[in-house]
Write an enzyme that holds these catalytic residues in place. Structure first.
Site, PDB file in Angstrom:
ATOM      1  N   TYR A  20       2.940   4.728   0.781  1.00  0.00           N
ATOM      2  CA  TYR A  20       3.555   5.311   1.969  1.00  0.00           C
ATOM      3  C   TYR A  20       2.511   6.142   2.704  1.00  0.00           C
ATOM      4  CZ  TYR A  20       8.071   4.286  -0.309  1.00  0.00           C
ATOM      5  OH  TYR A  20       9.162   3.672  -0.903  1.00  0.00           O
ATOM      6  N   HIS A  30      11.883  -9.082   0.084  1.00  0.00           N
ATOM      7  CA  HIS A  30      11.528  -7.662  -0.021  1.00  0.00           C
ATOM      8  C   HIS A  30      12.755  -6.797   0.282  1.00  0.00           C
ATOM      9  CE1 HIS A  30       9.389  -3.889   0.899  1.00  0.00           C
ATOM     10  NE2 HIS A  30       8.407  -4.402   0.166  1.00  0.00           N
ATOM     11  N   PHE A  36       6.853   2.354  -4.222  1.00  0.00           N
ATOM     12  CA  PHE A  36       8.246   2.614  -3.830  1.00  0.00           C
ATOM     13  C   PHE A  36       8.712   4.041  -4.135  1.00  0.00           C
ATOM     14  CE2 PHE A  36       8.251  -2.053  -4.389  1.00  0.00           C
ATOM     15  CZ  PHE A  36       8.639  -2.421  -3.106  1.00  0.00           C
ATOM     16  N   ASP A  73       0.853  -1.190   0.000  1.00  0.00           N
ATOM     17  CA  ASP A  73       0.000   0.000   0.000  1.00  0.00           C
ATOM     18  C   ASP A  73       0.890   1.242   0.000  1.00  0.00           C
ATOM     19  OD1 ASP A  73       0.814  -0.336   2.656  1.00  0.00           O
ATOM     20  OD2 ASP A  73      -1.086   0.334   3.491  1.00  0.00           O
TER      21      ASP A  73
END
Length: 220
Positions: A67, A187, A78, A65
């Site tokens: 930031y 990740h 990102f 989701d």
């Protein structure tokens, strides 16, 4: 639903916009924006689709989701707005790019430049309440973005899927590995980056594959 989105995406997603779950999702999201602070700005909710038309698509990167800090989210997973300090995961991504292909760490974390080259930076959930991670999870966004991945897998071949972490890997379970390049790692967050993200060389592998199928590589 009237959203700012590339025309080819709008055409293939219109049937999804017309479904009852999406109408309920739209009502929820509008209420959230009306009652408090939500990220990204309303104009940027579908920005990933607007900046990277389906016809231009080469690479798919999946986030979770947006930031949830002030001024960070800009509609691309990102990515952060110009002038915003790099979140740890983005910093690690830039470090791996530097080590892999030699591109210096940039001064801006705005990834528009990737999207404009054909990189779809897709969060699974497209909105979030300020300072409350995953607050819009389970409201319908996941069903919508599952449909996006399914549409891509049905219509496009010779793509690169960068799947970082188990969440992204499950999301793209429908993708045909024989017709695309699927790159998997942990990740890039500080909790896991040292367990396989650093040294994964996804960015050079992606470009080698794109060139092998006659496509321009990405300037990371």
């Amino acid at each position: 639903m009237n959203v700012r989105i590339a025309e080819d995406w709008k055409e293939v997603l219109q049937s999804e916009f017309d479904k009852p779950y999406f109408e309920q999702l739209t009502t929820f999201v509008r209420q959230e924006y009306a009652s408090g602070q939500v990220f990204p700005s309303g104009a940027n909710i579908f920005r990933a689709f607007d900046k990277c038309p389906l016809d231009s698509l080469k690479v798919v990167i999946i986030g979770q989701d947006p930031y949830h800090g002030d001024g960070q989210a800009n509609g691309l997973c990102f990515s952060v707005n110009d002038g915003v300090r790099f979140p740890p995961s983005l910093q690690n991504i830039f470090q791996e790019i530097r080590d892999d292909v030699g591109t210096p760490v940039p001064t801006s974390g705005n990834l528009d430049r990737w999207a404009e080259q054909g990189v779809l930076l897709l969060n699974s959930v497209l909105t979030v309440r300020a300072h409350l991670a995953a607050s819009h999870a389970g409201k319908g966004w996941e069903q919508f973005t599952d449909a996006v991945v399914r549409i891509i897998s049905e219509r496009k071949r010779n793509l690169v899927y960068m799947l970082w972490g188990s969440y992204a890997q499950r999301k793209c379970g429908v993708v045909n590995a024989s017709e695309n390049l699927i790159l998997k790692s942990v990740h890039p967050s500080p909790l896991s980056a040292y367990r396989g993200f650093f040294g994964c060389k996804h960015f050079s592998q992606a470009n080698n594959y794109l060139q092998s199928v006659g496509k321009q590589p990405i300037e990371w």
